[in-house]
Design a protein around this motif. Structure first.
Motif, PDB file in Angstrom:
ATOM      1  N   PHE A   1       0.790  -1.228   0.000  1.00  0.00           N
ATOM      2  CA  PHE A   1       0.000   0.000   0.000  1.00  0.00           C
ATOM      3  C   PHE A   1       0.824   1.281   0.000  1.00  0.00           C
ATOM      4  CE2 PHE A   1      -2.510  -3.269   2.227  1.00  0.00           C
ATOM      5  CZ  PHE A   1      -3.635  -3.298   1.406  1.00  0.00           C
ATOM      6  N   GLY A   2       2.134   1.173   0.066  1.00  0.00           N
ATOM      7  CA  GLY A   2       2.966   2.370   0.068  1.00  0.00           C
ATOM      8  C   GLY A   2       3.439   2.727   1.464  1.00  0.00           C
ATOM      9  N   TRP A   3       4.543   3.470   1.535  1.00  0.00           N
ATOM     10  CA  TRP A   3       5.159   3.782   2.823  1.00  0.00           C
ATOM     11  C   TRP A   3       4.338   4.755   3.664  1.00  0.00           C
ATOM     12  CZ3 TRP A   3       6.460   8.915   3.554  1.00  0.00           C
ATOM     13  CH2 TRP A   3       6.572   9.706   2.410  1.00  0.00           C
ATOM     14  N   ARG A   4       3.502   5.589   3.018  1.00  0.00           N
ATOM     15  CA  ARG A   4       2.694   6.528   3.804  1.00  0.00           C
ATOM     16  C   ARG A   4       1.665   5.795   4.670  1.00  0.00           C
ATOM     17  NH1 ARG A   4       3.649  11.757   2.340  1.00  0.00           N
ATOM     18  NH2 ARG A   4       4.671  12.052   0.316  1.00  0.00           N
ATOM     19  N   MET A   5       1.175   4.671   4.187  1.00  0.00           N
ATOM     20  CA  MET A   5       0.238   3.879   4.976  1.00  0.00           C
ATOM     21  C   MET A   5       0.889   3.401   6.274  1.00  0.00           C
ATOM     22  SD  MET A   5      -2.790   2.595   5.308  1.00  0.00           S
ATOM     23  CE  MET A   5      -3.539   2.685   3.665  1.00  0.00           C
ATOM     24  N   VAL A   6       2.180   3.106   6.214  1.00  0.00           N
ATOM     25  CA  VAL A   6       2.895   2.650   7.407  1.00  0.00           C
ATOM     26  C   VAL A   6       2.939   3.757   8.460  1.00  0.00           C
ATOM     27  CG1 VAL A   6       5.112   1.838   8.288  1.00  0.00           C
ATOM     28  CG2 VAL A   6       4.279   1.028   6.077  1.00  0.00           C
ATOM     29  N   PHE A   7       3.285   4.980   8.041  1.00  0.00           N
ATOM     30  CA  PHE A   7       3.306   6.090   8.987  1.00  0.00           C
ATOM     31  C   PHE A   7       1.897   6.389   9.513  1.00  0.00           C
ATOM     32  CE2 PHE A   7       7.367   7.847   6.878  1.00  0.00           C
ATOM     33  CZ  PHE A   7       8.157   7.201   7.801  1.00  0.00           C
ATOM     34  N   GLY A   8       0.892   6.238   8.669  1.00  0.00           N
ATOM     35  CA  GLY A   8      -0.481   6.446   9.115  1.00  0.00           C
ATOM     36  C   GLY A   8      -0.889   5.441  10.177  1.00  0.00           C
ATOM     37  N   LEU A   9      -0.529   4.180   9.966  1.00  0.00           N
ATOM     38  CA  LEU A   9      -0.818   3.151  10.964  1.00  0.00           C
ATOM     39  C   LEU A   9      -0.098   3.451  12.274  1.00  0.00           C
ATOM     40  CD1 LEU A   9      -1.966   0.357  11.747  1.00  0.00           C
ATOM     41  CD2 LEU A   9       0.113  -0.650  10.789  1.00  0.00           C
ATOM     42  N   SER A  10       1.161   3.865  12.192  1.00  0.00           N
ATOM     43  CA  SER A  10       1.922   4.212  13.400  1.00  0.00           C
ATOM     44  C   SER A  10       1.243   5.332  14.173  1.00  0.00           C
ATOM     45  CB  SER A  10       3.350   4.638  13.029  1.00  0.00           C
ATOM     46  OG  SER A  10       4.036   3.612  12.372  1.00  0.00           O
ATOM     47  N   SER A  11       0.762   6.342  13.446  1.00  0.00           N
ATOM     48  CA  SER A  11       0.106   7.471  14.086  1.00  0.00           C
ATOM     49  C   SER A  11      -1.186   7.045  14.789  1.00  0.00           C
ATOM     50  CB  SER A  11      -0.190   8.555  13.044  1.00  0.00           C
ATOM     51  OG  SER A  11      -0.869   9.644  13.630  1.00  0.00           O
ATOM     52  N   GLY A  12      -2.002   6.242  14.109  1.00  0.00           N
ATOM     53  CA  GLY A  12      -3.258   5.804  14.705  1.00  0.00           C
ATOM     54  C   GLY A  12      -3.034   4.929  15.923  1.00  0.00           C
ATOM     55  N   LEU A  13      -2.074   4.009  15.837  1.00  0.00           N
ATOM     56  CA  LEU A  13      -1.782   3.123  16.955  1.00  0.00           C
ATOM     57  C   LEU A  13      -1.271   3.909  18.162  1.00  0.00           C
ATOM     58  CD1 LEU A  13      -1.476   0.157  17.916  1.00  0.00           C
ATOM     59  CD2 LEU A  13       0.848   0.204  16.975  1.00  0.00           C
ATOM     60  N   THR A  14      -0.383   4.872  17.911  1.00  0.00           N
ATOM     61  CA  THR A  14       0.146   5.688  19.001  1.00  0.00           C
ATOM     62  C   THR A  14      -0.945   6.531  19.643  1.00  0.00           C
ATOM     63  OG1 THR A  14       2.284   5.776  17.880  1.00  0.00           O
ATOM     64  CG2 THR A  14       1.910   7.381  19.619  1.00  0.00           C
ATOM     65  N   ALA A  15      -1.887   7.020  18.849  1.00  0.00           N
ATOM     66  CA  ALA A  15      -3.002   7.797  19.399  1.00  0.00           C
ATOM     67  C   ALA A  15      -3.823   6.960  20.370  1.00  0.00           C
ATOM     68  CB  ALA A  15      -3.872   8.324  18.266  1.00  0.00           C
ATOM     69  N   LEU A  16      -4.100   5.713  20.021  1.00  0.00           N
ATOM     70  CA  LEU A  16      -4.875   4.831  20.909  1.00  0.00           C
ATOM     71  C   LEU A  16      -4.117   4.566  22.209  1.00  0.00           C
ATOM     72  CD1 LEU A  16      -6.272   2.216  18.338  1.00  0.00           C
ATOM     73  CD2 LEU A  16      -7.542   4.037  19.497  1.00  0.00           C
ATOM     74  N   ILE A  17      -2.824   4.312  22.101  1.00  0.00           N
ATOM     75  CA  ILE A  17      -2.018   4.052  23.299  1.00  0.00           C
ATOM     76  C   ILE A  17      -1.925   5.312  24.152  1.00  0.00           C
ATOM     77  CG2 ILE A  17       0.324   3.508  24.074  1.00  0.00           C
ATOM     78  CD1 ILE A  17       0.512   1.595  21.675  1.00  0.00           C
ATOM     79  N   CYS A  18      -1.873   6.472  23.517  1.00  0.00           N
ATOM     80  CA  CYS A  18      -1.849   7.739  24.253  1.00  0.00           C
ATOM     81  C   CYS A  18      -3.107   7.895  25.103  1.00  0.00           C
ATOM     82  CB  CYS A  18      -1.713   8.903  23.271  1.00  0.00           C
ATOM     83  SG  CYS A  18      -1.643  10.528  24.051  1.00  0.00           S
ATOM     84  N   VAL A  19      -4.256   7.572  24.544  1.00  0.00           N
ATOM     85  CA  VAL A  19      -5.509   7.645  25.299  1.00  0.00           C
ATOM     86  C   VAL A  19      -5.467   6.699  26.492  1.00  0.00           C
ATOM     87  CG1 VAL A  19      -7.991   7.185  25.200  1.00  0.00           C
ATOM     88  CG2 VAL A  19      -6.868   8.393  23.318  1.00  0.00           C
ATOM     89  N   ALA A  20      -4.984   5.463  26.277  1.00  0.00           N
ATOM     90  CA  ALA A  20      -4.892   4.502  27.378  1.00  0.00           C
ATOM     91  C   ALA A  20      -3.971   5.010  28.485  1.00  0.00           C
ATOM     92  CB  ALA A  20      -4.383   3.161  26.851  1.00  0.00           C
ATOM     93  N   ALA A  21      -2.848   5.641  28.101  1.00  0.00           N
ATOM     94  CA  ALA A  21      -1.914   6.162  29.096  1.00  0.00           C
ATOM     95  C   ALA A  21      -2.492   7.358  29.838  1.00  0.00           C
ATOM     96  CB  ALA A  21      -0.598   6.546  28.419  1.00  0.00           C
ATOM     97  N   LEU A  22      -3.199   8.221  29.121  1.00  0.00           N
ATOM     98  CA  LEU A  22      -3.810   9.389  29.772  1.00  0.00           C
ATOM     99  C   LEU A  22      -4.793   8.965  30.856  1.00  0.00           C
ATOM    100  CD1 LEU A  22      -4.443  11.699  26.674  1.00  0.00           C
ATOM    101  CD2 LEU A  22      -2.836  12.116  28.552  1.00  0.00           C
TER     102      LEU A  22
END
Length: 383
Positions: free
Chosen positions: A153-174
């Motif tokens: 799917f291209g390298w931008r999809m990888v960065f997008g997945l990283s961003s979404g996953l980190t956002a979810l973990i950020c909510v859990a940590a908050l």
């Protein structure tokens, strides 16, 4: 266990985003119209700010609380990864990686320092190894997923997945880390200088930091070149590179499963010697014309050896300055990632002029002796 689980999620996010670029550098280079050597600088764009910001973030964590720093770092990391996803040019992608790396640096050292605050020394290496397992799984997932996803799917999809996953973990940590009660102290330059002075008055500190910098330079510095190295060994591209880097992390998972037995049988100093030797000999194998699956197996053994050495060094670092533990772990991580950041620049120059075989011969030989030399120096510093 709840605390280690939440910190493990945060460490997973930091490690996942760290290793995503390595398997897909050739794809990024083709898409953005730059050389592979220029694309490899995207790894340094993450690791060097990660390292340098430790000088700031360590005292910040000691002052405002380590759990607060973890939450702040996760939030900014999410933003940096999102910018990397939508950045239109090589320069703007690099800017996103710099922002992400700068604040990702607040996560793993602060988490280990918090574990050091909460866990007695006798059980600390086991507790850190459990946290380290989450970090390893992040590295393994980041490299394996990015290699396969980028080709499909291209390298931008990888960065997008990283961003979404980190956002979810950020909510859990908050939510989850809000329960942590930590004392706060005034934050000032003078206070930061005093904390660092406390760390550096321990004679063993410089030897610990020098060893971990050498780990980053020698062992991790070659990671951005895994894809072109594998092509020389008969592999096809990003997918095999992702599997090979994931194999290094699998070696770390195996280490986590047997760490208690290793401590009992070898002791900390024996683990450092054996770990450096195993990693170095594995890299020497890569210098020879073996098939790419053998290279992947060598990375697995190198990962096992690296974590034997590195986990022991982490435990040592938690005791350098108990009253300034956040600052001590910040210097530890800074040293490690400075080594990692210098590696791609130095090895890019070397490999251009000599090829990869002499590079791995030199790196392997130096790594094999690292555990022996560092054990002797650190024990001398502690005497």
């Amino acid at each position: 266990m709840r605390l280690i689980f939440l910190l493990g999620l945060a460490g997973f996010a930091s490690a996942f985003s760290l290793r995503t670029t390595d398997p897909m550098l050739t794809l990024i280079a083709d898409d953005l119209g730059v050389t592979v050597r220029q694309a490899a600088l995207l790894a340094s764009a993450y690791t060097l700010p990660y390292a340098l910001m430790q000088i700031v973030l360590g005292p910040v964590g000691d002052a405002i609380g380590k759990s607060r720093l973890v939450r702040l770092a996760l939030a900014v990391l999410t933003v940096g990864l999102a910018l990397s996803t939508i950045a239109p040019t090589y320069g703007t992608v690099m800017a996103g990686r710099i922002l992400a790396g700068a604040f990702a640096g607040g996560i793993i050292p602060a988490s280990m320092a918090l574990i050091g605050d909460r866990v007695p020394y006798e059980e600390r290496q086991i507790a850190i190894s459990r946290f380290l397992l989450a970090v390893i799984l992040g590295q393994m997932s980041g490299s394996a997923v990015s290699g396969a996803l980028a080709e499909a799917f291209g390298w931008r999809m990888v960065f997008g997945l990283s961003s979404g996953l980190t956002a979810l973990i950020c909510v859990a940590a908050l939510i989850g880390l809000a329960r942590e009660v930590e004392t706060r102290s005034p934050l000032s330059v003078a206070d930061a200088q005093q904390r660092y002075a406390t760390v550096l008055t321990n004679p063993a500190s410089l030897f610990v930091f020098a060893t971990v910098a050498a780990e980053g330079l020698l062992i991790f510095g070659v990671f951005p070149f895994v894809a072109p190295v594998l092509i020389e060994h008969g592999a096809a591209g990003a997918f095999q590179a992702g599997l090979t880097i994931a194999a290094f992390a699998i070696g770390g998972v195996v280490y986590s499963a047997v760490v208690r037995r290793l401590i009992a049988s070898l002791g900390q100093w024996g683990m450092m010697k054996a770990g450096g030797l195993a990693a170095g000999l594995s890299y020497l194998v890569i210098a020879f014309p073996v098939p790419w699956p053998v290279v992947s197996l060598a990375f697995l053994v190198a990962g096992f050896g690296f974590y034997m050495l590195h986990n022991t060094m982490q435990t040592q670092a938690t005791e350098l300055a108990p009253t300034a533990r956040g600052s001590a772990l910040a210097l530890f991580a800074s040293s490690f990632f400075i080594g990692q950041g210098i590696g791609p620049v130095l090895y890019g120059y070397i490999s251009t002029h000599t090829g990869f075989a002499p590079l791995f011969l030199g790196v392997g030989a130096l790594t094999a002796g690292l555990g022996f030399a560092s054990t002797r120096l650190i024990r001398r510093g502690r005497a």
